[in-house]
Design a protein around this motif. Structure first.
Motif, PDB file in Angstrom:
ATOM      1  N   MET A   1       5.601  10.589  -5.218  1.00 36.85           N
ATOM      2  CA  MET A   1       7.095  11.385  -5.873  1.00 36.85           C
ATOM      3  C   MET A   1       7.020  10.494  -6.988  1.00 36.85           C
ATOM      4  N   GLY A   2       6.635   9.669  -7.681  1.00 38.54           N
ATOM      5  CA  GLY A   2       6.341   8.647  -9.177  1.00 38.54           C
ATOM      6  C   GLY A   2       6.941   7.152  -8.954  1.00 38.54           C
ATOM      7  N   SER A   3       6.986   6.370  -9.635  1.00 36.47           N
ATOM      8  CA  SER A   3       7.091   5.493 -10.129  1.00 36.47           C
ATOM      9  C   SER A   3       8.620   5.235  -9.281  1.00 36.47           C
ATOM     10  N   ASP A   4       9.418   5.614 -10.118  1.00 35.99           N
ATOM     11  CA  ASP A   4      10.849   5.727  -9.795  1.00 35.99           C
ATOM     12  C   ASP A   4      11.108   5.119  -8.849  1.00 35.99           C
ATOM     13  N   PHE A   5      10.650   6.383  -8.009  1.00 36.99           N
ATOM     14  CA  PHE A   5      11.024   7.146  -6.416  1.00 36.99           C
ATOM     15  C   PHE A   5      10.775   5.580  -5.805  1.00 36.99           C
ATOM     16  N   ALA A   6       9.427   5.233  -5.555  1.00 33.18           N
ATOM     17  CA  ALA A   6       8.463   4.329  -5.227  1.00 33.18           C
ATOM     18  C   ALA A   6       9.384   2.805  -5.054  1.00 33.18           C
ATOM     19  N   ARG A   7      10.642   2.507  -6.561  1.00 33.43           N
ATOM     20  CA  ARG A   7      10.857   1.577  -6.950  1.00 33.43           C
ATOM     21  C   ARG A   7      12.137   1.300  -5.717  1.00 33.43           C
ATOM     22  N   ARG A   8      12.555   2.632  -5.617  1.00 32.84           N
ATOM     23  CA  ARG A   8      13.465   3.134  -4.937  1.00 32.84           C
ATOM     24  C   ARG A   8      13.377   2.073  -3.095  1.00 32.84           C
ATOM     25  N   VAL A   9      12.405   3.081  -3.000  1.00 31.40           N
ATOM     26  CA  VAL A   9      12.099   3.225  -1.105  1.00 31.40           C
ATOM     27  C   VAL A   9      12.159   1.239  -0.948  1.00 31.40           C
TER      28      VAL A   9
ATOM     29  N   MET B   1       0.666  -0.738  -0.535  1.00 32.70           N
ATOM     30  CA  MET B   1       0.629  -0.068   0.350  1.00 32.70           C
ATOM     31  C   MET B   1       1.180   0.877   0.187  1.00 32.70           C
ATOM     32  N   MET B   2       1.842   1.534   1.020  1.00 39.29           N
ATOM     33  CA  MET B   2       2.345   2.411   0.649  1.00 39.29           C
ATOM     34  C   MET B   2       3.541   2.733  -0.213  1.00 39.29           C
ATOM     35  N   HIS B   3       3.244   1.376  -0.749  1.00 38.00           N
ATOM     36  CA  HIS B   3       4.524   1.892  -2.615  1.00 38.00           C
ATOM     37  C   HIS B   3       3.546   2.139  -3.318  1.00 38.00           C
ATOM     38  N   ALA B   4       2.588   1.817  -3.902  1.00 34.49           N
ATOM     39  CA  ALA B   4       0.769   2.496  -4.620  1.00 34.49           C
ATOM     40  C   ALA B   4       1.038   4.150  -3.735  1.00 34.49           C
ATOM     41  N   LEU B   5       1.266   4.549  -2.841  1.00 28.91           N
ATOM     42  CA  LEU B   5       0.793   6.024  -1.867  1.00 28.91           C
ATOM     43  C   LEU B   5       2.280   6.661  -2.675  1.00 28.91           C
TER      44      LEU B   5
END
Length: 329
Positions: free
Chosen positions: A181-189, A172-176
């Motif tokens: 912040m964009g999918s690239d940043f979420a992937r880094r997280v 869920m947090m990946h989606a939020l």
């Protein structure tokens, strides 16, 4: 999202109900902490809250520092309520009042694990798409018959966010974070936590029927699925055999050869396990639970329950009173 919005710090609160699961809480908060670290600045400001006089103690007894419930005008963007244990522990009027007030103020409200139950009790899930941990779904449906949780890992429905708990808050947090912040940043997280297999919102909460029962026969799996869906009004062997495209006798052979059991025994076990959860988690009477699990009378239910578990339903309910419960969810 506009650049000016990205410069703002989103204030995220977590209301903790004593007995909440540390895994669920950490899976929700740690991605936000990592997002701040990777961004090199605070983009999320986190705080934890409890009813004044209570302690934020996890199901494993670990204390989490917390402050009193959010007040009006505190500037929150989103507030999640995290709950574990059973619904009998969640009747916290101060939390329900706080959630209603936050919602009226335009704050986005979320629930994790058992948290959606409190959202429902506060009247915040009417006409909403939502989910809850599968263990708590039967109690929610019995308590709020007009609501129908979806067995998804998480559901984002406008300003209502719900999540099954466990490790699902990572998804869920990946989606939020991706939305902001964009999918690239979420992937880094996600990569920071070795969370390489990010699940979609609608991914299942539980293993497949084949994995749970250890069988692969299509007809048998179809019958098992139907069994789980018809606990309140059980179907007979003939109807189930027709569904699977086999005779009732062949259906018996499938249960014997594939599961080392019988159609009647497996069906009864499903219904009794469901009854056991309702005894632990719902305020329904013994008679109401009997009828909710397909028994013709409370007496028949009590005899069958005692034969299976070695104690009558009432004794089990007393032994799992709030003071005696432990919870892993």
């Amino acid at each position: 999202m506009a650049a000016d919005d990205l410069k703002n710090v989103q204030k995220i609160g977590f209301i903790l109900i004593p007995g909440f699961a540390l895994m669920s809480y950490a899976s929700a908060t740690e991605p936000l902490r990592a997002a701040n670290l990777l961004a090199g600045r605070d983009i999320y400001a986190l705080s934890t809250h409890v009813v004044e006089g209570n302690a934020g103690v996890t199901s494993s007894g670990i204390p989490v520092p917390a402050v009193p419930l959010p007040a009006r005008g505190s500037g929150f963007h989103t507030v999640f309520v995290c709950a574990g244990g059973t619904p009998v522990d969640w009747n916290v009027p101060a939390v329900l009042a706080c959630l209603r007030q936050l919602a009226r103020d335009g704050v986005r409200i979320g629930g994790i694990s058992g948290g959606p139950y409190l959202m429902a009790a506060a009247g915040l899930l009417e006409d909403r798409d939502f989910t809850i941990h599968w263990e708590h779904a039967p109690a929610l449906v019995e308590a709020f018959p007009g609501l129908a949780p979806r067995q998804a890992r998480y559901v984002l429905d406008g300003n209502r966010l719900t999540c099954g708990g466990g490790v699902a808050p990572l998804d869920m947090m990946h989606a939020l974070i991706s939305q902001r912040m964009g999918s690239d940043f979420a992937r880094r997280v996600s990569d920071w936590y070795l969370h390489t297999q990010v699940e979609s919102s609608g991914a299942p909460q539980r293993a497949s029927l084949a994995e749970r029962y250890g069988v692969n026969h299509p007809g048998l799996l179809m019958v098992l699925e139907k069994m789980e869906a018809t606990i309140e009004a059980p179907l007979d062997r003939q109807a189930m055999g027709k569904l699977a495209g086999v005779s009732p006798r062949h259906l018996d052979r499938l249960f014997s050869s594939q599961m080392g059991s019988s159609f009647l025994l497996e069906y009864r076990k499903l219904r009794l396990d469901h009854a056991r959860r309702l005894l632990q988690q719902s305020p329904l009477s013994i008679s109401e639970i009997a009828f909710a699990t397909g028994f013709s009378s409370a007496g028949h239910f009590a005899r069958t329950y005692r034969a299976a578990f070695g104690e009558p339903p009432r004794a089990h309910r007393q032994s799992t009173a709030p003071t005696a419960q432990t919870e892993l969810l």
